[in-house]
Design an enzyme around this catalytic site. Structure first.
Site, PDB file in Angstrom:
ATOM      1  N   TYR A 142       1.017  -1.161   0.085  1.00 49.12           N
ATOM      2  CA  TYR A 142       0.032   0.123   0.136  1.00 49.12           C
ATOM      3  C   TYR A 142       0.994   1.393   0.211  1.00 49.12           C
ATOM      4  O   TYR A 142       0.414   2.228  -0.478  1.00 49.12           O
ATOM      5  CB  TYR A 142      -0.920   0.016   1.312  1.00 49.12           C
ATOM      6  CG  TYR A 142      -2.113  -0.615   1.335  1.00 49.12           C
ATOM      7  CD1 TYR A 142      -2.420  -1.873   0.978  1.00 49.12           C
ATOM      8  CD2 TYR A 142      -3.330  -0.052   1.255  1.00 49.12           C
ATOM      9  CE1 TYR A 142      -3.480  -2.346   0.707  1.00 49.12           C
ATOM     10  CE2 TYR A 142      -4.862  -0.534   1.173  1.00 49.12           C
ATOM     11  CZ  TYR A 142      -4.724  -1.792   0.976  1.00 49.12           C
ATOM     12  OH  TYR A 142      -5.923  -2.487   0.799  1.00 49.12           O
ATOM     13  N   LYS A 189       2.888 -15.159   3.314  1.00 43.83           N
ATOM     14  CA  LYS A 189       3.003 -15.844   2.015  1.00 43.83           C
ATOM     15  C   LYS A 189       4.660 -16.047   1.916  1.00 43.83           C
ATOM     16  O   LYS A 189       5.352 -15.749   1.017  1.00 43.83           O
ATOM     17  CB  LYS A 189       2.817 -15.010   0.774  1.00 43.83           C
ATOM     18  CG  LYS A 189       2.649 -15.759  -0.553  1.00 43.83           C
ATOM     19  CD  LYS A 189       1.580 -17.050  -0.769  1.00 43.83           C
ATOM     20  CE  LYS A 189       1.913 -17.642  -2.228  1.00 43.83           C
ATOM     21  NZ  LYS A 189       0.994 -18.705  -2.231  1.00 43.83           N
ATOM     22  N   ASP A 221      -3.035 -18.211   0.953  1.00 45.51           N
ATOM     23  CA  ASP A 221      -4.039 -18.832   0.217  1.00 45.51           C
ATOM     24  C   ASP A 221      -4.626 -20.014   1.144  1.00 45.51           C
ATOM     25  O   ASP A 221      -6.090 -20.096   0.858  1.00 45.51           O
ATOM     26  CB  ASP A 221      -3.454 -19.587  -0.974  1.00 45.51           C
ATOM     27  CG  ASP A 221      -2.137 -20.382  -0.673  1.00 45.51           C
ATOM     28  OD1 ASP A 221      -1.576 -20.049   0.416  1.00 45.51           O
ATOM     29  OD2 ASP A 221      -1.317 -20.789  -1.644  1.00 45.51           O
ATOM     30  N   ASP A 245      -6.838  -7.131   4.139  1.00 49.46           N
ATOM     31  CA  ASP A 245      -7.829  -6.091   3.625  1.00 49.46           C
ATOM     32  C   ASP A 245      -8.643  -7.178   2.644  1.00 49.46           C
ATOM     33  O   ASP A 245      -9.877  -7.239   3.047  1.00 49.46           O
ATOM     34  CB  ASP A 245      -7.107  -5.178   2.570  1.00 49.46           C
ATOM     35  CG  ASP A 245      -8.322  -4.658   1.593  1.00 49.46           C
ATOM     36  OD1 ASP A 245      -9.218  -3.946   2.393  1.00 49.46           O
ATOM     37  OD2 ASP A 245      -8.189  -4.336   0.438  1.00 49.46           O
ATOM     38  N   ASP A 249     -12.711  -8.934   4.105  1.00 51.16           N
ATOM     39  CA  ASP A 249     -13.908  -8.955   3.422  1.00 51.16           C
ATOM     40  C   ASP A 249     -14.561 -10.095   3.312  1.00 51.16           C
ATOM     41  O   ASP A 249     -15.710 -10.438   3.579  1.00 51.16           O
ATOM     42  CB  ASP A 249     -13.728  -8.445   1.976  1.00 51.16           C
ATOM     43  CG  ASP A 249     -13.934  -6.828   1.816  1.00 51.16           C
ATOM     44  OD1 ASP A 249     -13.737  -6.067   3.058  1.00 51.16           O
ATOM     45  OD2 ASP A 249     -14.166  -6.320   0.761  1.00 51.16           O
TER      46      ASP A 249
HETATM   47  C1  IPM Z   1     -10.539  -0.739   3.907  1.00 50.99           C
HETATM   48  C2  IPM Z   1     -10.622  -0.351   2.153  1.00 50.99           C
HETATM   49  C3  IPM Z   1      -9.544   0.612   2.069  1.00 50.99           C
HETATM   50  C4  IPM Z   1      -8.419  -0.243   1.938  1.00 50.99           C
HETATM   51  C5  IPM Z   1      -9.707   1.523   0.688  1.00 50.99           C
HETATM   52  C6  IPM Z   1     -11.128   2.196   0.402  1.00 50.99           C
HETATM   53  C7  IPM Z   1      -8.451   2.045   0.232  1.00 50.99           C
HETATM   54  O1  IPM Z   1     -11.058  -1.195   1.583  1.00 50.99           O
HETATM   55  O2  IPM Z   1     -10.488  -0.019   4.695  1.00 50.99           O
HETATM   56  O3  IPM Z   1     -10.553  -1.902   3.849  1.00 50.99           O
HETATM   57  O4  IPM Z   1      -7.959  -0.905   0.854  1.00 50.99           O
HETATM   58  O5  IPM Z   1      -7.803  -0.402   3.041  1.00 50.99           O
HETATM   59 MN    MN Z   2     -11.144  -2.983   2.310  1.00 48.82          MN
END
Ligand code: IPM
Ligand code: MN
Length: 356
Positions: A142, A189, A221, A245, A249
């Protein structure tokens, strides 16, 4: 207790859900006799529109001066399909994390019993899942050097970690594991990446200092697969920025919906509390967003930044009660939910306040 809270709703549904989060804080202050004062600031697309800058200096100064920040979301579809955009809403979020030294992002994945059926994963696999993610937030691919070469035909993003960056997030995760089921899974990884080999080395070196914590190392993975196959095997998970990240999700499906998940970003100064969901422009303005992630972010804020555990638990219990009473927002409703029990954002907020 006297505290000064900065409200930073940002973009899209961030505005709608943060309003509910703030009302919950106001209600808690009233109930428990605290004096919270509020200020507001801009970030993301709305900040670009107003000032040309996704993180105006004024916002940053207000953040530094406040005791905690309740954050919404950033993003706007107009940038998503425009790879040439020089200024983007997300830059505001990343700069905030870096400037405030928010290196630890805590993402608790806890399934409310009533939502067992809302997930796309089988209830018998899910029941009792309770995972706490520590996502590193200020390093990795990042923040490394990025750019183009060969007249723009080649692009690169460099992933970089230093020993101290791994150590400080790993220590936070070890400490948390001690207060829970005493299991730490470090995800990397290391079979391919040098940053991951450093990561694993540092975690291995720290492990003897925490003899009561059982440590395992897992490739990312494989972790992605195990999260769906057997989520209950995880207690605390610590991982790098990009892996965290993606995995969180994925893990949101264990909790039924992204609309339920809160996060805390902590580090050197003011803590920032925000839903893990984004700005969701597809439903912005419809008033149907689930405000519970923002509400649960407010609960994390009270607990972590102010040490107000009872107040925080009161919010969580109210969410639990709301769900037990059969209310749902659209995202967590299923075929068996009667239409009159499906609440919009504002109504969900009102029902919740009654239960606090
Ligand atoms: C999160 C979001 C952010 C990230 C984006 C919006 C830059 O997805 O906070 O998880 O990737 O960290
Ligand atoms: Mn995110």
């Amino acid at each position: 207790m006297k505290k000064n809270i900065l409200i930073v709703p940002g973009d899209g549904i961030g505005q709608e859900v943060t309003e509910v989060g703030k009302k919950v804080l106001e209600k808690i202050a009233e109930k428990f006799g605290h004096e919270f004062t509020y200020d507001e600031a801009l970030i993301g697309h709305v900040a670009i529109e107003a000032t040309g800058n996704p993180l105006p200096d004024e916002t940053l100064e207000k953040m530094r001066a406040s005791d905690a920040v309740l954050f919404g979301a950033v993003g706007h579809p107009k940038y998503d399909n425009d790879p040439s955009a020089k200024v983007r809403p997300e830059q505001g979020l990343l700069k905030m994390r870096k400037e405030l030294g928010l290196y630890a992002n805590l993402r608790p994945i806890k399934l409310f019993d009533e939502l067992l059926e809302a997930s796309s994963i089988k209830p018998e696999i899910l029941k009792g899942s309770d995972i706490l993610f520590f996502r590193e937030l200020t390093g990795d691919i990042y923040f490394g050097e990025k750019g183009r070469k060969n007249d723009g035909d080649t692009a690169y993003d460099i992933a970089e970690y230093s020993r101290f960056e791994v150590e400080r997030i790993a220590r936070k995760a070890f400490d948390a594991a001690r207060t829970r089921r005493k299991k730490l899974c470090s995800v990397d990884k290391a079979n391919v990446l040098e940053t991951s080999r450093l990561w694993r080395e540092v975690v291995q070196q720290l492990a003897p200092e925490y003899p009561d914590v059982e440590v395992e190392h897992m490739f990312v993975d494989s972790a992605a697969m195990m999260l769906i196959k057997d989520p209950r095997r995880f207690d605390v998970v610590v991982t790098a920025n990009l892996f965290g990240d993606i995995l969180t999700d994925e893990a949101s499906q264990i909790a039924g919906s992204m609309g339920m998940l809160a996060s805390a970003s902590i580090g050197d100064s003011t803590g920032v509390y925000e839903p893990i969901h984004g700005s969701a422009h597809d439903i912005t303005g419809k008033g149907i967003a689930n405000p519970l992630a923002s509400v649960l972010s407010a609960a994390l804020l009270l607990d972590i930044s102010f040490g107000l555990k009872e107040e925080s638990d009161t919010i969580i219990a109210a969410v639990d009660k709301l769900l037990k009473d059969g209310f749902r927002t659209r995202d967590i409703a299923d075929a068996s939910t009667p239409e009159n029990m499906i609440l919009n954002t504002q109504a969900a907020g009102e029902e919740l306040l009654k239960r606090i």
